[in-house]
Motif scaffolding. Structure first.
Motif, PDB file in Angstrom:
ATOM      1  N   TYR A  19       2.955  -6.101 -12.113  1.00  0.00           N
ATOM      2  CA  TYR A  19       2.161  -5.599 -10.979  1.00  0.00           C
ATOM      3  C   TYR A  19       2.809  -4.369 -10.349  1.00  0.00           C
ATOM      4  O   TYR A  19       2.114  -3.428  -9.967  1.00  0.00           O
ATOM      5  N   ALA A  20       4.140  -4.373 -10.245  1.00  0.00           N
ATOM      6  CA  ALA A  20       4.831  -3.230  -9.631  1.00  0.00           C
ATOM      7  C   ALA A  20       4.701  -2.004 -10.525  1.00  0.00           C
ATOM      8  O   ALA A  20       4.381  -0.905 -10.059  1.00  0.00           O
ATOM      9  N   ARG A  22       2.470  -1.303 -12.680  1.00  0.00           N
ATOM     10  CA  ARG A  22       1.089  -0.808 -12.697  1.00  0.00           C
ATOM     11  C   ARG A  22       0.755   0.024 -11.451  1.00  0.00           C
ATOM     12  O   ARG A  22      -0.250   0.708 -11.422  1.00  0.00           O
ATOM     13  N   LYS A  23       1.612  -0.065 -10.435  1.00  0.00           N
ATOM     14  CA  LYS A  23       1.445   0.788  -9.255  1.00  0.00           C
ATOM     15  C   LYS A  23       2.233   2.086  -9.423  1.00  0.00           C
ATOM     16  O   LYS A  23       2.357   2.873  -8.478  1.00  0.00           O
ATOM     17  N   LEU A  25       5.445   2.228  -9.719  1.00  0.00           N
ATOM     18  CA  LEU A  25       6.736   2.104  -9.024  1.00  0.00           C
ATOM     19  C   LEU A  25       7.873   2.002 -10.040  1.00  0.00           C
ATOM     20  O   LEU A  25       7.682   1.432 -11.124  1.00  0.00           O
ATOM     21  N   THR A  27      10.547   0.241 -11.574  1.00  0.00           N
ATOM     22  CA  THR A  27      10.703  -1.213 -11.556  1.00  0.00           C
ATOM     23  C   THR A  27      11.810  -1.662 -12.509  1.00  0.00           C
ATOM     24  O   THR A  27      11.878  -1.192 -13.643  1.00  0.00           O
ATOM     25  N   TYR A  69       4.934  -1.878 -20.258  1.00  0.00           N
ATOM     26  CA  TYR A  69       5.098  -0.997 -19.100  1.00  0.00           C
ATOM     27  C   TYR A  69       6.524  -0.464 -19.045  1.00  0.00           C
ATOM     28  O   TYR A  69       7.420  -0.975 -19.707  1.00  0.00           O
ATOM     29  N   SER A 293       4.639  -8.892  -5.286  1.00  0.00           N
ATOM     30  CA  SER A 293       4.732  -7.530  -5.787  1.00  0.00           C
ATOM     31  C   SER A 293       3.804  -6.608  -5.000  1.00  0.00           C
ATOM     32  O   SER A 293       4.182  -5.497  -4.613  1.00  0.00           O
ATOM     33  N   LEU A 294       2.595  -7.072  -4.739  1.00  0.00           N
ATOM     34  CA  LEU A 294       1.665  -6.280  -3.928  1.00  0.00           C
ATOM     35  C   LEU A 294       2.192  -6.167  -2.501  1.00  0.00           C
ATOM     36  O   LEU A 294       2.029  -5.135  -1.841  1.00  0.00           O
ATOM     37  N   PHE A 297       4.686  -3.430  -2.576  1.00  0.00           N
ATOM     38  CA  PHE A 297       3.974  -2.143  -2.642  1.00  0.00           C
ATOM     39  C   PHE A 297       3.504  -1.735  -1.243  1.00  0.00           C
ATOM     40  O   PHE A 297       3.690  -0.597  -0.794  1.00  0.00           O
ATOM     41  N   ASP A 298       2.914  -2.690  -0.559  1.00  0.00           N
ATOM     42  CA  ASP A 298       2.440  -2.499   0.809  1.00  0.00           C
ATOM     43  C   ASP A 298       3.583  -2.032   1.720  1.00  0.00           C
ATOM     44  O   ASP A 298       3.431  -1.106   2.521  1.00  0.00           O
ATOM     45  N   ILE A 301       4.602   1.678   0.882  1.00  0.00           N
ATOM     46  CA  ILE A 301       3.743   2.758   1.374  1.00  0.00           C
ATOM     47  C   ILE A 301       3.872   2.923   2.886  1.00  0.00           C
ATOM     48  O   ILE A 301       3.577   3.975   3.415  1.00  0.00           O
TER      49      ILE A 301
END
Ligand code: FAD
Length: 306
Positions: A19-20, A22-23, A25, A27, A69, A293-294, A297-298, A301
């Protein structure tokens, strides 16, 4: 430095890393042993949409998916400590220090041991922790289950269908398992339950287990049971000892997380069996890895410079 540094390479860590990445980031994953508990599992039939698989197969799939990834995988590396500062600093057993803007803890859990003589010597030679994995090895034989909580009674019911006889040894005066499990166990003809029993020694012939000794805590008398296997079911311990000075844990050592997987230390997230999540399963670990993970990300940002 990393944006997201994941500690742990089980289903929670693998999911979090994907998940990270795919943003977009930066990782990394640090894992003592990639695959975690899944690597020790034989049959898995509750990983939804995959009717049946095996632990090593699922681990290979996890690894292949992560490799799709740009994730820096650091396997066979153990984390020793976590320090906060401008960047978080993760110190490894090797002496290396990794820096990251956020950290995602997914170090899982392990079965608690009895710590009695013979347990280590006969581990895998009759001493087992996983009825799903090792139950069939004791077909037609007598075994003991140590622990009368839910996992112990579930194990006894499970094993009673395969082995000849199961003796459950519970330390306390009462079983702690749910009523419905106790009733089920009582209805099975080949399960015997002994309470107030303190296991004192695993006994064997040098090659394999052939019995155990326990003390009746009510009378103080010692007893010997002849059996071929001992399933230890006295709890799952979160792999969080190295974090107890750094973040808030429950009494049982589970990392306390909020709805976004964030711990008491802002910027540090956690997922899977090491947390205070209600149930410990692969699908739950993966879901919470995605959540955390989200969450990271939050956090990034909002907190990190563009
Ligand atoms: P784990 O799988 O425990 O992974 C933890 C990771 O962290 C590992 O990579 C470990 O090496 C690493 N680690 C730990 N400490 C450190 C450290 N200090 N530094 C670096 N890395 C560290 N669930 C199901 O859904 N279905 C089943 O059929 C099933 N069967 C099971 C059978 C057995 C025998 C066992 C033991 C468990 C079973 N489970 C099953 C439960 C499932 O395996 C777990 O819920 C799941 O693996 C938890 O995932 P996790 O990523 O949180 O932790």
């Amino acid at each position: 430095a990393f944006d997201v540094l994941v500690v742990g390479g089980g289903p929670a860590g693998a999911s979090a890393a994907i998940y990270a990445a795919r943003k977009g980031l930066r990782t990394g994953i640090v894992a003592d042993k990639f695959g975690g508990q899944v690597a020790e599992t034989v049959g898995i039939e509750n990983f939804i949409s995959v009717k049946a698989t095996e632990g090593p197969k699922l681990v290979a799939n996890l690894e292949a998916h992560v490799h799709e990834y740009d994730v820096d995988i650091m396997d066979n590396q153990r984390a020793l400590s976590l320090k906060s500062g401008e960047l978080f600093e993760l110190e490894l057993e090797s002496g290396a220090k990794l820096r990251s803007k956020t950290v995602l803890l997914a170090t899982g859990a392990r079965w608690r041991e009895m710590n009695v003589p013979g347990e280590q010597e006969y581990r895998g030679k009759g001493v087992a922790y996983c009825p799903h994995c090792d139950g069939p090895l004791f077909k037609g034989k007598s075994v003991a289950v140590i622990g009368g909580g839910n996992s112990g009674i579930e194990a006894a019911i499970d094993l009673a269908n395969i082995v000849e006889h199961v003796t459950v040894l519970e330390f306390d005066t009462n079983l702690r398992a749910d009523e419905v499990l106790q009733r089920k166990a009582a209805s099975m003809g080949n399960i015997k339950i002994i309470t107030q029993a303190m296991t004192t020694e695993v006994v064997g012939d040098g090659k394999r287990v052939n019995g155990l000794n326990y003390t009746d805590r009510a009378t103080g008398e010692s007893h010997h049971l002849e059996l071929a296997g001992i399933f230890v079911q006295i709890g799952l311990m979160p792999n969080s000892e190295w974090l107890k000075e750094t973040i808030s844990l429950t009494e049982r050592g589970e990392i306390i997380v909020d709805g976004k997987g964030e711990t008491s230390l802002p910027g540090v997230f956690a997922a899977g069996d090491v947390t205070n999540s209600a149930y410990k399963q692969i699908i739950i670990a993966m879901g919470s890895g995605a959540t955390a993970s989200l969450g990271a990300f939050d956090y990034l940002i909002r907190h990190s410079a563009p």
